[in-house]
Design a protein around this motif. Structure first.
Motif, PDB file in Angstrom:
ATOM      1  N   ALA A  40       0.806  -1.227   0.000  1.00  0.00           N
ATOM      2  CA  ALA A  40       0.000   0.000   0.000  1.00  0.00           C
ATOM      3  C   ALA A  40       0.836   1.273   0.000  1.00  0.00           C
ATOM      4  N   GLN A  41       1.868   1.356   0.824  1.00  0.00           N
ATOM      5  CA  GLN A  41       2.637   2.594   0.915  1.00  0.00           C
ATOM      6  C   GLN A  41       3.336   2.911  -0.407  1.00  0.00           C
ATOM      7  N   THR A  42       3.854   1.893  -1.076  1.00  0.00           N
ATOM      8  CA  THR A  42       4.480   2.091  -2.394  1.00  0.00           C
ATOM      9  C   THR A  42       3.459   2.648  -3.381  1.00  0.00           C
ATOM     10  N   LEU A  43       2.235   2.114  -3.335  1.00  0.00           N
ATOM     11  CA  LEU A  43       1.185   2.558  -4.253  1.00  0.00           C
ATOM     12  C   LEU A  43       0.774   3.999  -3.981  1.00  0.00           C
ATOM     13  N   VAL A  44       0.609   4.347  -2.718  1.00  0.00           N
ATOM     14  CA  VAL A  44       0.231   5.728  -2.368  1.00  0.00           C
ATOM     15  C   VAL A  44       1.278   6.702  -2.891  1.00  0.00           C
ATOM     16  N   GLU A  45       2.537   6.396  -2.637  1.00  0.00           N
ATOM     17  CA  GLU A  45       3.614   7.282  -3.090  1.00  0.00           C
ATOM     18  C   GLU A  45       3.607   7.427  -4.609  1.00  0.00           C
ATOM     19  N   ALA A  46       3.422   6.310  -5.321  1.00  0.00           N
ATOM     20  CA  ALA A  46       3.417   6.346  -6.786  1.00  0.00           C
ATOM     21  C   ALA A  46       2.207   7.116  -7.312  1.00  0.00           C
ATOM     22  N   LEU A  47       1.043   6.914  -6.712  1.00  0.00           N
ATOM     23  CA  LEU A  47      -0.162   7.635  -7.147  1.00  0.00           C
ATOM     24  C   LEU A  47      -0.025   9.135  -6.915  1.00  0.00           C
ATOM     25  N   ARG A  50       2.414  10.646  -9.405  1.00  0.00           N
ATOM     26  CA  ARG A  50       1.800  10.800 -10.723  1.00  0.00           C
ATOM     27  C   ARG A  50       0.805  11.958 -10.710  1.00  0.00           C
ATOM     28  N   GLU A  51       0.048  12.081  -9.645  1.00  0.00           N
ATOM     29  CA  GLU A  51      -0.963  13.141  -9.540  1.00  0.00           C
ATOM     30  C   GLU A  51      -0.306  14.521  -9.519  1.00  0.00           C
ATOM     31  N   SER A  52       0.915  14.602  -9.003  1.00  0.00           N
ATOM     32  CA  SER A  52       1.621  15.883  -8.966  1.00  0.00           C
ATOM     33  C   SER A  52       1.979  16.366 -10.375  1.00  0.00           C
ATOM     34  N   LEU A  53       2.003  15.462 -11.343  1.00  0.00           N
ATOM     35  CA  LEU A  53       2.292  15.834 -12.737  1.00  0.00           C
ATOM     36  C   LEU A  53       1.074  16.441 -13.422  1.00  0.00           C
ATOM     37  N   PRO A  55      -3.613  16.473 -12.674  1.00  0.00           N
ATOM     38  CA  PRO A  55      -4.741  15.738 -12.105  1.00  0.00           C
ATOM     39  C   PRO A  55      -5.278  14.670 -13.057  1.00  0.00           C
ATOM     40  N   THR A  56      -5.778  13.592 -12.459  1.00  0.00           N
ATOM     41  CA  THR A  56      -6.301  12.474 -13.249  1.00  0.00           C
ATOM     42  C   THR A  56      -7.829  12.436 -13.244  1.00  0.00           C
ATOM     43  N   GLY A  57      -8.452  13.524 -12.775  1.00  0.00           N
ATOM     44  CA  GLY A  57      -9.900  13.656 -12.888  1.00  0.00           C
ATOM     45  C   GLY A  57     -10.214  14.011 -14.333  1.00  0.00           C
ATOM     46  N   VAL A  58     -10.871  13.096 -15.050  1.00  0.00           N
ATOM     47  CA  VAL A  58     -11.059  13.266 -16.498  1.00  0.00           C
ATOM     48  C   VAL A  58     -12.369  13.946 -16.869  1.00  0.00           C
ATOM     49  N   GLY A  59     -13.212  14.213 -15.879  1.00  0.00           N
ATOM     50  CA  GLY A  59     -14.472  14.898 -16.139  1.00  0.00           C
ATOM     51  C   GLY A  59     -15.671  13.992 -15.967  1.00  0.00           C
ATOM     52  N   HIS A  60     -16.843  14.627 -15.854  1.00  0.00           N
ATOM     53  CA  HIS A  60     -18.117  13.916 -15.699  1.00  0.00           C
ATOM     54  C   HIS A  60     -18.142  13.019 -14.465  1.00  0.00           C
ATOM     55  N   GLY A  61     -17.419  13.429 -13.411  1.00  0.00           N
ATOM     56  CA  GLY A  61     -17.433  12.678 -12.160  1.00  0.00           C
ATOM     57  C   GLY A  61     -16.524  11.470 -12.133  1.00  0.00           C
ATOM     58  N   VAL A  62     -15.604  11.373 -13.096  1.00  0.00           N
ATOM     59  CA  VAL A  62     -14.732  10.200 -13.218  1.00  0.00           C
ATOM     60  C   VAL A  62     -13.267  10.602 -13.039  1.00  0.00           C
ATOM     61  N   ALA A  63     -12.533   9.760 -12.298  1.00  0.00           N
ATOM     62  CA  ALA A  63     -11.080   9.933 -12.150  1.00  0.00           C
ATOM     63  C   ALA A  63     -10.394   8.617 -12.487  1.00  0.00           C
ATOM     64  N   LEU A  64      -9.239   8.723 -13.128  1.00  0.00           N
ATOM     65  CA  LEU A  64      -8.451   7.552 -13.524  1.00  0.00           C
ATOM     66  C   LEU A  64      -7.022   7.666 -13.006  1.00  0.00           C
ATOM     67  N   PRO A  65      -6.833   7.650 -11.697  1.00  0.00           N
ATOM     68  CA  PRO A  65      -5.459   7.695 -11.187  1.00  0.00           C
ATOM     69  C   PRO A  65      -4.700   6.442 -11.631  1.00  0.00           C
ATOM     70  N   HIS A  66      -3.421   6.616 -11.910  1.00  0.00           N
ATOM     71  CA  HIS A  66      -2.625   5.478 -12.371  1.00  0.00           C
ATOM     72  C   HIS A  66      -1.158   5.714 -12.042  1.00  0.00           C
ATOM     73  N   ALA A  67      -0.424   4.608 -11.980  1.00  0.00           N
ATOM     74  CA  ALA A  67       0.999   4.711 -11.664  1.00  0.00           C
ATOM     75  C   ALA A  67       1.720   3.460 -12.137  1.00  0.00           C
ATOM     76  N   ARG A  68       2.995   3.635 -12.393  1.00  0.00           N
ATOM     77  CA  ARG A  68       3.861   2.496 -12.721  1.00  0.00           C
ATOM     78  C   ARG A  68       4.533   2.047 -11.431  1.00  0.00           C
ATOM     79  N   ILE A  69       4.556   0.733 -11.233  1.00  0.00           N
ATOM     80  CA  ILE A  69       5.041   0.171  -9.976  1.00  0.00           C
ATOM     81  C   ILE A  69       6.200  -0.793 -10.247  1.00  0.00           C
ATOM     82  N   PRO A  70       7.374  -0.539  -9.656  1.00  0.00           N
ATOM     83  CA  PRO A  70       8.514  -1.451  -9.834  1.00  0.00           C
ATOM     84  C   PRO A  70       8.169  -2.860  -9.327  1.00  0.00           C
TER      85      PRO A  70
END
Length: 154
Positions: A40-47, A50-53, A55-70
């Motif tokens: 979990a902690q690795t995922l939070v940091e990665a998300l 990525r979000e700092s680059l 926002p992943t809120g794509v509109g119409h009430g939808v968000a698609l957060p994503h990250a690459r995980i080693p």
């Protein structure tokens, strides 16, 4: 690639209350840890990174957060339906209540993009999002998501 390849029934959850985007990121990571055995902690940091680059809120009430995980071997997803929409810095400034998060291996260029395209295309369907919002049962949500592409393919 299909939703059933990305999502397990135990990776779908309805959240009664979330106070912030950061809290949602933690909830996503906790769900991914439980459903997929990820850290979990690795995922939070990665998300959050990525979000700092952008926002992943794509509109119409939808968000698609994503990250690459080693160390991850395949693209995996988790789905959250939020009972109370939250601010996600979405492009249309609307609050978000549908969140589909994707985790991909570091080297999964094309597979990651295919998964993002599949999820984005599917969640652009207003009728499908209406069904998701009307069914606060995780098993039903899983069925709606995994059957959506079957109907479209027919």
């Amino acid at each position: 690639m299909k939703f059933v390849d990305l999502l397990k029934p135990q990776a779908v959850k309805v959240m009664a209350s979330c106070s912030s985007k950061k809290r949602v990121m933690h909830d996503i990571a906790d769900l991914a840890e439980t459903a997929h055995g990820l850290h979990a902690q690795t995922l939070v940091e990665a998300l959050l990174e990525r979000e700092s680059l952008g926002p992943t809120g794509v509109g119409h009430g939808v968000a698609l957060p994503h990250a690459r995980i080693p160390g991850l071997e395949e693209v995996l997803g988790v789905f959250l339906l939020l009972e109370r929409p939250i601010d996600f810095d979405a492009v249309d400034r609307q609050p978000v209540d549908i969140v589909f998060a994707l985790f991909a291996p570091e080297e999964a260029g094309v597979e990651h993009l295919k998964a993002l395209a599949l999820v984005s295309r599917t969640l652009r369907d207003a009728g499908l999002c209406g069904k998701l919002r009307a069914n606060p049962d995780p098993a039903t949500l899983f069925t709606i998501l995994t059957e959506a592409e079957v109907v479209k393919a027919a």
